[in-house]
Design a protein around this motif. Structure first.
Motif, mmCIF file in Angstrom:
data_model
loop_
_atom_site.group_PDB
_atom_site.id
_atom_site.type_symbol
_atom_site.label_atom_id
_atom_site.label_comp_id
_atom_site.label_asym_id
_atom_site.label_seq_id
_atom_site.Cartn_x
_atom_site.Cartn_y
_atom_site.Cartn_z
ATOM 1 N N ASP A 5 0.846 -1.197 0.000
ATOM 2 C CA ASP A 5 0.000 0.000 0.000
ATOM 3 C C ASP A 5 0.877 1.241 0.000
ATOM 4 O OD1 ASP A 5 -1.903 2.132 0.794
ATOM 5 O OD2 ASP A 5 -3.241 0.449 1.214
ATOM 6 N N LYS A 6 0.488 2.209 -0.795
ATOM 7 C CA LYS A 6 1.225 3.467 -0.860
ATOM 8 C C LYS A 6 1.144 4.215 0.467
ATOM 9 C CE LYS A 6 1.717 7.316 -4.113
ATOM 10 N NZ LYS A 6 1.116 7.940 -5.323
ATOM 11 N N PRO A 112 5.098 2.348 -1.317
ATOM 12 C CA PRO A 112 4.650 2.558 -2.694
ATOM 13 C C PRO A 112 5.444 1.732 -3.692
ATOM 14 C CG PRO A 112 5.860 4.466 -1.883
ATOM 15 C CD PRO A 112 5.592 3.592 -0.704
ATOM 16 N N LEU A 147 -3.416 -4.901 -9.916
ATOM 17 C CA LEU A 147 -3.265 -3.458 -9.724
ATOM 18 C C LEU A 147 -4.599 -2.899 -9.223
ATOM 19 C CD1 LEU A 147 -1.282 -2.507 -12.954
ATOM 20 C CD2 LEU A 147 -0.415 -2.490 -10.606
ATOM 21 N N THR A 149 -4.738 0.344 -7.604
ATOM 22 C CA THR A 149 -4.092 1.568 -7.158
ATOM 23 C C THR A 149 -4.988 2.800 -7.246
ATOM 24 O OG1 THR A 149 -3.166 1.755 -9.385
ATOM 25 C CG2 THR A 149 -1.761 0.767 -7.705
ATOM 26 N N THR A 163 -3.223 9.729 -2.511
ATOM 27 C CA THR A 163 -2.448 8.593 -3.019
ATOM 28 C C THR A 163 -2.864 8.218 -4.440
ATOM 29 O OG1 THR A 163 -4.002 7.011 -2.032
ATOM 30 C CG2 THR A 163 -2.067 7.615 -0.717
ATOM 31 N N ASN A 164 -3.878 8.889 -4.978
ATOM 32 C CA ASN A 164 -4.415 8.541 -6.298
ATOM 33 C C ASN A 164 -3.756 9.382 -7.382
ATOM 34 O OD1 ASN A 164 -7.573 8.271 -4.651
ATOM 35 N ND2 ASN A 164 -6.260 6.592 -5.272
ATOM 36 N N ASP A 167 -0.596 5.825 -10.617
ATOM 37 C CA ASP A 167 0.597 4.980 -10.669
ATOM 38 C C ASP A 167 0.336 3.654 -11.380
ATOM 39 O OD1 ASP A 167 1.441 7.043 -9.069
ATOM 40 O OD2 ASP A 167 1.513 5.867 -7.229
ATOM 41 N N GLY A 168 -0.788 3.006 -11.055
ATOM 42 C CA GLY A 168 -1.075 1.695 -11.634
ATOM 43 C C GLY A 168 -1.203 1.728 -13.137
ATOM 44 N N ALA A 312 -8.586 1.677 -10.769
ATOM 45 C CA ALA A 312 -7.435 1.536 -11.662
ATOM 46 C C ALA A 312 -7.875 1.008 -13.020
ATOM 47 C CB ALA A 312 -6.389 0.602 -11.052
ATOM 48 N N GLN A 438 5.814 9.325 -9.389
ATOM 49 C CA GLN A 438 4.463 9.848 -9.229
ATOM 50 C C GLN A 438 4.207 10.952 -10.245
ATOM 51 O OE1 GLN A 438 2.518 10.257 -5.179
ATOM 52 N NE2 GLN A 438 3.088 12.366 -5.547
#
Length: 496
Positions: A5-6, A112, A147, A149, A163-164, A167-168, A312, A438
């Motif tokens: 988890d990030k 992350p 994924l 994410t 956190t969104n 990335d995924g 994601a 990121q």
């Protein structure tokens, strides 16, 4: 099994930050028909009823499972029947963390991921990342990867989206996966000015006002956020008051979403009787629809061993070109997570323990991690922050991403292409690598969004073009996109 988890698993993400409605519909033919029909027109008729039915079935089963096993304390209505069409995020996520720990899952908090690992055949074989608290990199070899994410809100400040950052989607594209529905990404939520809570549904009870007290015409209608955006672009403030909610509605609203009212209570504002200034915060593909394209019923992607779930993944299958906060997104997260997990487990077992654990793997990451061409340069302390600011300049303004025009989109995409080229020459190190990656994810996300928006020369779903305001029957298809150094798009016909 490992879950990385990030943030802190159970508190990171949009759901954990507040309550969410759930697309929970009893298996009654009339109710199911109404549920499926309710969003088809809004979504531009791009949804798939077979997927809708599957999600309705799976969500109904999973929500009942939560209740029957005592895993979540659902409230009851006045008639004594349980109310299972909503979840309080903090309590829901807390209980899910307990559940996965009891199942033997190893949780890597504040860890992350920075790239996927792939084998010699290009199949997903694990992930690499950085453990913030330990201050060290890590690697996880796996038979398959899911994924989950979330989408990308470009660090706009909307509640629960820090956190969104897409990335995924970047990891998937680097491994060779495609994306779909990325033009449906211009979602903005209404929030009290200077705050982060974007519970837009409650503003259906609002009257909106200009600074001089005059009612802002059109702001309370379907698509009224356009009127709010235009007024805000003049530099003037917009005010709101939830003055169309009667006493019964007010009580129900406070019970359903208590966190919506925390801000007002702390500021000493009664939102039902007093005016307050509002703003619009970008929510991108968190409240939008686009994401990683799935190719199978188990939410597999086009990359062997790689699966996508929740925000994601694209939600076009059940929403077409229009979704929103909670409801369908929450049902999709619950259902797709179940299917992706099962699919990944089956795939991993098919490899056999020996191959999964010992096959040679390589990192799939590029921008910000492995510079193109020469050795590249190390990213400076504030460089990632500046890169994020530059991305935000192209995606947060209402007159670029929300009130879209082809000429403006073209200019913004050109600036983002230049920014991507800059990222391809950078190399992050240690904790700085996370921030540079990121920024790369946000830049890639924005490029796919705008390339897809330019490819859809019409207005359908939430993808509105001011220079193409009508829906074009000839464009009744989805738009697939991908690519890194060179972004591409192509139409994908709907499967009957």
């Amino acid at each position: 099994m490992v879950l990385a988890d990030k943030g802190y698993c159970g508190t990171s993400g949009a759901t954990a930050a507040g309550g969410t409605g759930v697309w929970y519909v009893p298996p009654e033919p009339a109710a199911r028909e109404a549920a499926m029909a309710s969003r088809e027109g809004l979504g531009g008729y791009l949804a798939d009823r077979r997927w809708m039915s599957r999600v309705l079935d799976e969500t109904y089963h999973r929500m009942n499972e939560l209740a029957d096993e005592g895993r979540y304390p659902f409230p009851t209505g006045p008639d004594g029947r349980p109310l299972r069409n909503g979840l309080q995020g903090p309590e829901y996520m807390r209980r899910m963390r307990i559940r996965i720990r009891r199942a033997g899952v190893r949780i890597l908090d504040h860890s992350p991921v920075t790239e996927l690992l792939t084998d010699a055949d290009g199949a997903a074989a694990g992930a690499a990342g950085y453990r913030r608290q330990a201050g060290e990199p890590y690697r996880v070899r796996a038979g398959a990867v899911v994924l989950a994410t979330g989408g990308c809100a470009f660090l706009s400040g909307a509640l629960g989206t820090n956190t969104n950052t897409g990335d995924g989607a970047l990891f998937a594209a680097e491994a060779g996966a495609e994306l779909s529905g990325m033009e449906f990404s211009n979602a903005y939520g209404i929030a009290p000015e200077g705050t982060s809570v974007t519970k837009t549904a409650f503003y259906s009870f609002a009257t909106f006002y200009r600074e001089d007290g005059e009612v802002l015409e059109g702001a309370a209608s379907q698509g009224g956020r356009s009127a709010i955006a235009r007024e805000l672009l003049t530099g003037a403030r917009v005010h709101a008051r939830l003055d169309r909610a009667d006493a019964t509605a007010q009580a129900a609203m406070r019970l359903a979403q208590p966190n919506f009212f925390l801000t007002f209570d702390r500021l000493g504002i009664d939102p039902f009787t007093e005016r307050f200034s509002v703003t619009l915060l970008a929510e991108g593909t968190v409240r939008g629809t686009g994401g990683i394209r799935i190719t199978g019923a188990d939410c597999a992607t086009s990359v062997p061993g790689l699966y996508a779930a929740g925000d994601a993944a694209t939600r076009e299958e059940i929403c077409g070109g229009f979704t929103g906060g909670g409801s369908h997104n929450a049902a999709w997260a619950m259902s797709s997570g179940s299917w992706a997990g099962s699919g990944a487990a089956r795939y991993a077992r098919s490899l056999g323990s020996g191959r999964a654990a010992f096959r040679p793997v390589t990192g799939a990451g590029g921008a910000g991690l492995r510079p193109a061409g020469d050795a590249g340069s190390a990213a400076g302390p504030g460089e990632a922050r500046e890169l994020v600011r530059l991305v935000q300049e192209e995606v947060l303004p209402y007159d670029k991403n929300y009130l879209r025009r082809g000429s403006v989109l073209t200019g913004a995409l050109g600036a983002l292409d230049d920014l991507w080229a800059q990222l391809r020459s950078l190399r992050g190190e240690g904790a700085g690598l996370v921030k540079v990656r990121q920024a790369a994810a946000m830049t890639a996300h924005a490029r796919w969004m705008y390339a897809s928006a330019l490819a859809r020369t019409e207005s359908r779903g939430m993808a509105r073009r001011l220079d193409h305001p009508e829906q074009d029957p000839a464009q009744h298809h989805r738009i697939v996109t991908g690519g890194l150094d060179r972004v591409w798009t192509r139409p994908a016909e709907l499967v009957a």
